[in-house]
Design a protein around this motif. Structure first.
Motif, PDB file in Angstrom:
ATOM      1  N   UNK A  78       0.840  -1.273  -0.115  1.00 60.58           N
ATOM      2  CA  UNK A  78      -0.143   0.019   0.119  1.00 60.58           C
ATOM      3  C   UNK A  78       0.753   1.345   0.102  1.00 60.58           C
ATOM      4  N   UNK A  79       0.520   2.294  -0.753  1.00 62.91           N
ATOM      5  CA  UNK A  79       1.182   3.547  -0.863  1.00 62.91           C
ATOM      6  C   UNK A  79       0.342   4.693  -0.592  1.00 62.91           C
ATOM      7  N   UNK A  80       0.490   5.500   0.141  1.00 57.94           N
ATOM      8  CA  UNK A  80      -0.285   6.651   0.441  1.00 57.94           C
ATOM      9  C   UNK A  80       0.124   7.789  -0.511  1.00 57.94           C
ATOM     10  N   UNK A  81      -1.151   8.665  -1.134  1.00 55.07           N
ATOM     11  CA  UNK A  81      -0.771   9.932  -1.617  1.00 55.07           C
ATOM     12  C   UNK A  81      -0.840  11.010  -1.009  1.00 55.07           C
ATOM     13  N   UNK A  82       0.177  11.916  -1.219  1.00 57.07           N
ATOM     14  CA  UNK A  82       0.271  13.229  -0.527  1.00 57.07           C
ATOM     15  C   UNK A  82      -0.949  13.969  -0.795  1.00 57.07           C
ATOM     16  N   UNK A  95      -4.846   6.363  -2.202  1.00 57.31           N
ATOM     17  CA  UNK A  95      -3.772   5.369  -1.859  1.00 57.31           C
ATOM     18  C   UNK A  95      -3.705   4.605  -3.125  1.00 57.31           C
ATOM     19  N   UNK A  96      -2.706   3.805  -3.231  1.00 56.74           N
ATOM     20  CA  UNK A  96      -2.603   2.691  -4.120  1.00 56.74           C
ATOM     21  C   UNK A  96      -2.302   1.392  -3.601  1.00 56.74           C
ATOM     22  N   UNK A 131       5.254   3.410  -4.605  1.00 60.19           N
ATOM     23  CA  UNK A 131       5.484   4.524  -3.914  1.00 60.19           C
ATOM     24  C   UNK A 131       4.746   5.840  -4.495  1.00 60.19           C
ATOM     25  N   UNK A 132       4.496   7.100  -4.117  1.00 57.43           N
ATOM     26  CA  UNK A 132       3.914   7.915  -4.711  1.00 57.43           C
ATOM     27  C   UNK A 132       5.005   9.250  -4.749  1.00 57.43           C
ATOM     28  N   UNK A 133       4.806   9.823  -5.921  1.00 57.92           N
ATOM     29  CA  UNK A 133       6.016  11.336  -5.960  1.00 57.92           C
ATOM     30  C   UNK A 133       5.414  12.156  -4.803  1.00 57.92           C
ATOM     31  N   UNK A 134       6.468  12.389  -3.737  1.00 59.68           N
ATOM     32  CA  UNK A 134       5.898  12.868  -2.482  1.00 59.68           C
ATOM     33  C   UNK A 134       5.635  14.349  -2.462  1.00 59.68           C
ATOM     34  N   UNK A 140       3.413   7.696  -9.722  1.00 59.09           N
ATOM     35  CA  UNK A 140       3.981   6.744  -8.500  1.00 59.09           C
ATOM     36  C   UNK A 140       4.710   5.886  -9.461  1.00 59.09           C
ATOM     37  N   UNK A 141       5.524   5.018  -8.339  1.00 56.24           N
ATOM     38  CA  UNK A 141       6.495   3.957  -9.046  1.00 56.24           C
ATOM     39  C   UNK A 141       6.073   2.806  -8.482  1.00 56.24           C
ATOM     40  N   UNK A 142       6.558   1.538  -9.184  1.00 57.60           N
ATOM     41  CA  UNK A 142       6.411   0.148  -8.749  1.00 57.60           C
ATOM     42  C   UNK A 142       7.509  -0.675  -9.014  1.00 57.60           C
TER      43      UNK A 142
END
Length: 326
Positions: A78-82, A95-96, A131-134, A140-142
């Motif tokens: 799981x990755x959160x978006x800013x 989130x993704x 991870x999302x671009x912060x 986002x990258x995987x």
């Protein structure tokens, strides 16, 4: 919501499902509580928590589920978006997830009627991290066992594609280094890519395998940590491509490495579930021994609170929280 000494976690929260992955929101969402997401075999749950360490009126932990999203397949990351904001009208949760079906799912919700998700396909094997671009959160990258790192926009278009030499285990995007991506491979190599030129600009070597997890220190952009084999390893990227410091810690092989978000000398590692329990170790670079040893019957995932020296691990129908010293 009690102090749970049998497993020596400081706090526990009961969950509906086995927890495979847990992530505190690393970004400020404009709310006093901390957002936390956890994923199981079928669901992603978004909750908010507050701890007595930050609010004297809270007894131990105050936890509330905000929304449960049906996922239908096991959640692997799981990755959160800013762009997640609880102080907006309406609020936005974004989130993704990476799932066992090798697809990415981007969820957007206002916690009321609007609940959308988009499915992005492309990886041909398991996805290990994302991870999302912060800063803006528009990409986002995987990374995957298919030996690729891919950068996507929010419509699912691939913006960049890096071919790796072994499975991609971890990907990090640092808020102070917005045009660089750190990618860690199972063969023990950690590379930094320039997102403008899409070229590799620096590499670090573990000299041991398998590398299972690596992390870029939030508090100090020059520090990288990883676990490979039974050891944790730490680099100062200005000094050498080989680790400055390393130590064997997990008998049953190390699994995850995460820097604390509040102290550049504090980090945690987890081991694979052994014969009885899986181990969480919290380390401080000034101490030869771990400063905290936690164990749970089964443990997966590892995440640090945004402003407290507190980390969480998922377990069997439980979230487990450990508070440590700075």
């Amino acid at each position: 919501m009690k102090q749970d000494s049998s497993r020596n976690a400081t706090y526990t929260v009961d969950c509906e499902d086995y927890v495979h992955v847990v992530e505190f929101n690393p970004f400020d969402s404009g709310d006093v509580g901390s957002l936390i997401a956890y994923g199981g075999n079928n669901y992603v749950v978004i909750g908010t928590c507050r701890f007595q360490e930050e609010d004297a009126e809270v007894e131990g932990i105050q936890y509330k589920t905000l929304r449960t999203f049906h996922h239908g397949v096991r959640v692997d990351a799981i990755a959160w978006s800013p762009e997640t904001r609880l102080d907006a009208l309406p609020p936005q949760i974004r989130f993704c997830t990476a799932a066992a079906d090798r697809k990415l799912r981007l969820f957007t919700s206002d916690l009321q009627d609007k609940n959308e998700y988009k499915i992005f396909a492309g990886h041909s094997d398991y996805i290990n991290d994302l991870v999302f671009a912060p800063k803006e959160g528009q990409d986002f990258a995987s990374v995957s066992d298919d030996h690729t790192c891919r950068v996507w926009d929010l419509e699912g278009n691939q913006k960049a594609y890096f071919v790796l030499r072994s499975p991609g285990m971890s990907v990090c995007w640092h808020p102070d280094e917005a045009f660089k991506l750190m990618v860690a491979e199972k063969n023990g190599t950690i590379r930094f890519y320039d997102l403008i030129t899409q070229q590799a600009i620096l590499s670090l070597e573990c000299e041991q395998i398998p590398l299972m997890s690596a992390h870029w220190c939030l508090r100090n952009t020059l520090k990288i940590g990883a676990v490979a084999g039974n050891d944790w390893l730490i680099w100062d990227i200005t000094r050498s491509s080989y680790p400055q410091d390393k130590r064997p810690v997990h008998v049953d092989r190390a699994k995850l490495f995460r820097w604390s978000k509040v102290n550049e000398n504090l980090f945690a590692t987890t081991g694979y579930p052994g014969k009885m329990t899986s181990q969480l170790l919290v380390h401080h670079l000034g101490h030869p021994q771990p400063i905290l040893i936690g164990s749970s019957a089964v443990g997966s995932g590892l995440t640090w609170h945004r402003t407290l020296p507190l980390c969480a691990v998922g377990g069997d129908h439980k979230l487990l929280f450990w508070v440590t010293e700075m």
